[in-house]
Write an enzyme that holds these catalytic residues in place. Structure first.
Site, PDB file in Angstrom:
ATOM      1  N   TYR A 143       2.504  -2.749  10.954  1.00 51.22           N
ATOM      2  CA  TYR A 143       1.493  -3.093  11.961  1.00 51.22           C
ATOM      3  C   TYR A 143       2.094  -3.138  13.372  1.00 51.22           C
ATOM      4  O   TYR A 143       1.390  -2.931  14.361  1.00 51.22           O
ATOM      5  CB  TYR A 143       0.863  -4.459  11.660  1.00 51.22           C
ATOM      6  CG  TYR A 143      -0.333  -4.424  10.753  1.00 51.22           C
ATOM      7  CD1 TYR A 143      -0.260  -3.841   9.494  1.00 51.22           C
ATOM      8  CD2 TYR A 143      -1.538  -4.991  11.143  1.00 51.22           C
ATOM      9  CE1 TYR A 143      -1.361  -3.830   8.650  1.00 51.22           C
ATOM     10  CE2 TYR A 143      -2.639  -4.994  10.306  1.00 51.22           C
ATOM     11  CZ  TYR A 143      -2.546  -4.401   9.062  1.00 51.22           C
ATOM     12  OH  TYR A 143      -3.633  -4.403   8.241  1.00 51.22           O
ATOM     13  N   LYS A 193       7.650  -1.892  -2.464  1.00 52.85           N
ATOM     14  CA  LYS A 193       7.681  -0.512  -2.963  1.00 52.85           C
ATOM     15  C   LYS A 193       9.142  -0.057  -2.933  1.00 52.85           C
ATOM     16  O   LYS A 193       9.501   0.960  -2.309  1.00 52.85           O
ATOM     17  CB  LYS A 193       6.765   0.376  -2.099  1.00 52.85           C
ATOM     18  CG  LYS A 193       6.531   1.775  -2.630  1.00 52.85           C
ATOM     19  CD  LYS A 193       5.674   1.828  -3.899  1.00 52.85           C
ATOM     20  CE  LYS A 193       5.624   3.262  -4.429  1.00 52.85           C
ATOM     21  NZ  LYS A 193       4.912   3.357  -5.735  1.00 52.85           N
ATOM     22  N   ASP A 226       1.812  -0.784  -6.271  1.00 51.57           N
ATOM     23  CA  ASP A 226       0.775  -0.063  -7.033  1.00 51.57           C
ATOM     24  C   ASP A 226       0.453  -0.817  -8.316  1.00 51.57           C
ATOM     25  O   ASP A 226      -0.719  -1.023  -8.669  1.00 51.57           O
ATOM     26  CB  ASP A 226       1.190   1.399  -7.300  1.00 51.57           C
ATOM     27  CG  ASP A 226       2.605   1.555  -7.813  1.00 51.57           C
ATOM     28  OD1 ASP A 226       3.366   0.563  -7.871  1.00 51.57           O
ATOM     29  OD2 ASP A 226       2.981   2.700  -8.162  1.00 51.57           O
ATOM     30  N   ASP A 250      -2.499  -6.974   3.336  1.00 53.62           N
ATOM     31  CA  ASP A 250      -3.857  -6.669   3.787  1.00 53.62           C
ATOM     32  C   ASP A 250      -4.658  -6.051   2.647  1.00 53.62           C
ATOM     33  O   ASP A 250      -5.772  -6.471   2.340  1.00 53.62           O
ATOM     34  CB  ASP A 250      -3.792  -5.708   4.978  1.00 53.62           C
ATOM     35  CG  ASP A 250      -5.169  -5.340   5.484  1.00 53.62           C
ATOM     36  OD1 ASP A 250      -6.000  -6.248   5.659  1.00 53.62           O
ATOM     37  OD2 ASP A 250      -5.411  -4.129   5.700  1.00 53.62           O
ATOM     38  N   ASP A 254      -7.811  -7.942   0.021  1.00 56.62           N
ATOM     39  CA  ASP A 254      -9.183  -7.451  -0.192  1.00 56.62           C
ATOM     40  C   ASP A 254      -9.434  -7.193  -1.673  1.00 56.62           C
ATOM     41  O   ASP A 254     -10.512  -7.486  -2.200  1.00 56.62           O
ATOM     42  CB  ASP A 254      -9.451  -6.154   0.589  1.00 56.62           C
ATOM     43  CG  ASP A 254     -10.026  -6.424   1.985  1.00 56.62           C
ATOM     44  OD1 ASP A 254      -9.613  -7.416   2.603  1.00 56.62           O
ATOM     45  OD2 ASP A 254     -10.873  -5.634   2.447  1.00 56.62           O
TER      46      ASP A 254
HETATM   47  C1  IPM Z   1      -7.456  -8.701   8.064  1.00 58.58           C
HETATM   48  C2  IPM Z   1      -8.087  -7.580   8.829  1.00 58.58           C
HETATM   49  C3  IPM Z   1      -7.201  -7.234  10.010  1.00 58.58           C
HETATM   50  C4  IPM Z   1      -5.865  -6.791   9.475  1.00 58.58           C
HETATM   51  C5  IPM Z   1      -7.784  -6.210  10.993  1.00 58.58           C
HETATM   52  C6  IPM Z   1      -9.146  -6.600  11.499  1.00 58.58           C
HETATM   53  C7  IPM Z   1      -6.835  -5.967  12.153  1.00 58.58           C
HETATM   54  O1  IPM Z   1      -8.314  -6.492   8.004  1.00 58.58           O
HETATM   55  O2  IPM Z   1      -7.256  -9.787   8.654  1.00 58.58           O
HETATM   56  O3  IPM Z   1      -7.190  -8.553   6.878  1.00 58.58           O
HETATM   57  O4  IPM Z   1      -5.680  -5.611   9.119  1.00 58.58           O
HETATM   58  O5  IPM Z   1      -4.957  -7.620   9.425  1.00 58.58           O
HETATM   59 MN    MN Z   2      -7.899  -6.888   5.885  1.00 53.25          MN
END
Ligand code: IPM
Ligand code: MN
Length: 362
Positions: A143, A193, A226, A250, A254
């Site tokens: 990042y 990884k 993975d 990240d 999710d």
């Molecule tokens: C998160 C979001 C952020 C990230 C974005 C909005 C920059 O997806 O907080 O998970 O990638 O960190």
């Molecule tokens: Mn995110």
């Protein structure tokens, strides 16, 4: 003497303002019940800041955050600003905020209460009882790594980012993970990884050495990212604390959101600097913004994490039990509603959670 806390609110974009409103109402109710005082200031961030200041995070907002006791962020981004690139994207404002606050450790707890054990498209037998914590490194890795860039035209056009970690960056976030494991189930899974990336080999070596030197009482396991993605949906109960880099964290967080059935449930705390940043894991959801459909739970659980960080742990526990009780009542926003449950708006669910939280406060 009652304690007083300065809170900077950054409602941001999309559903950010709606869920932040609910967070403030819960905070005010708990402050009255637990006898502390909150001073709120609201600032712009993300697209809202681009519209107002032509900058996704003006320096004065950073200054205000650094002077506060905690920062609560709603969400940033949306189609209106999608044509922006680089430092002018709403997301860049968020990255600048995390970096400016020195918030290198992003805690993303994923706990599936019994009331949500059947909410996931995944099998109940797999998800029931899930209780894990993702510790995501937040101010380094790909990042932020340099060099980065884009140049050329046609087939020769190319772009690059750099995934870079220093041993010190790995050690400090791994230490946070080990310390949490001591307070929880005593196990850390470090995700990397290392079969491909040299940066992951440093990550793995550093985590292994730290465990040996400082945390021999905590069990450490390494897992390739993975496989970790698959294990998270196949058998999430095997995990206690997961520690990983910025990009992998990240993605995995999710994926972990599917376990409770909605991304609208997951809170986060970004710690490590002087001031903590608290934000729902979900994004700005522009498709449902302004309609009272957003799930406020991620924001309200982020409030609980904030209260814990401020040392108001009784109020934090009341907030969490408020969420659990409202879910047990059967109230659901659209993301989790199905036949047999009660459909609630953002404000209705928020109000029920407050009621239960105050009842828990006694
Ligand atoms: C998160 C979001 C952020 C990230 C974005 C909005 C920059 O997806 O907080 O998970 O990638 O960190
Ligand atoms: Mn995110």
């Amino acid at each position: 003497m009652t304690k007083e806390y300065q809170i900077v609110l950054l409602p941001g974009d999309g559903i950010g303002p709606e869920v932040t409103d609910e967070a403030v109402l819960l905070l005010e109710a708990l402050a009255a019940a637990y006898d502390f005082t909150l001073r709120f200031t609201t600032e712009v961030a993300g697209g809202a800041a681009i519209d107002q200041d032509n900058d996704p995070l003006p320096d004065r907002v950073v200054e205000a955050c650094l002077a506060a006791d905690a920062v609560l962020l709603g969400a940033v981004g949306g189609p209106k600003w999608d044509h922006h690139t680089g430092a002018m994207r709403p997301e860049s404002g968020l990255l600048k905020l995390r970096k400016s606050l020195g918030a290198f450790a992003n805690l993303r707890p994923v706990a599936v209460p019994d009331s949500l054990a059947t909410a996931s498209p995944l099998r109940e037998a797999a998800v029931r009882g899930t209780d894990l914590l993702v510790v995501r490194e937040l101010t380094g890795g790909i990042y932020f790594g340099e060099p980065r860039g884009r140049r050329g035209v046609g087939d020769e056009e190319e772009a690059w980012n750099t995934m870079r970690y220093s041993a010190g960056e790995v050690r400090r976030v791994a230490r946070v993970a080990f310390e949490w494991a001591r307070k929880r189930g005593g196990r850390v899974t470090s995700v990397d990884k290392a079969n491909v990336l040299v940066v992951s080999q440093l990550w793995r070596d550093t985590v292994t050495a730290l465990q040996g030197a400082e945390f021999p009482d905590v069990a450490l396991e390494h897992m390739y990212v993975d496989n970790a993605a698959m294990q998270l949906v196949l058998n999430p109960r095997q995990f206690d604390v997961i520690v990983t880099g910025n990009l992998f964290g990240d993605i995995l967080s999710d994926a972990a959101a599917t376990l409770g059935g909605s991304l609208g449930l997951l809170p986060s705390a970004s710690l490590g600097g002087k001031v903590g940043l608290f934000e729902p894991v979900h994004g700005s959801a522009p498709d449902i913004a302004g309609q009272g459909k957003a799930n406020p739970i991620a924001a309200l659980l982020s409030v609980a994490m904030m209260l814990d960080d401020l040392g108001e742990s009784a109020a934090a526990a009341a907030a969490r039990s408020g969420v659990e009780a409202a879910l047990a009542d059967g109230l659901r926003t659209g993301d989790l509603w199905r036949e047999g449950l009660t459909r609630a708006s953002t404000a209705e669910l928020g109000a029920r959670i407050r009621e239960h939280a105050l009842a828990a406060a006694g």
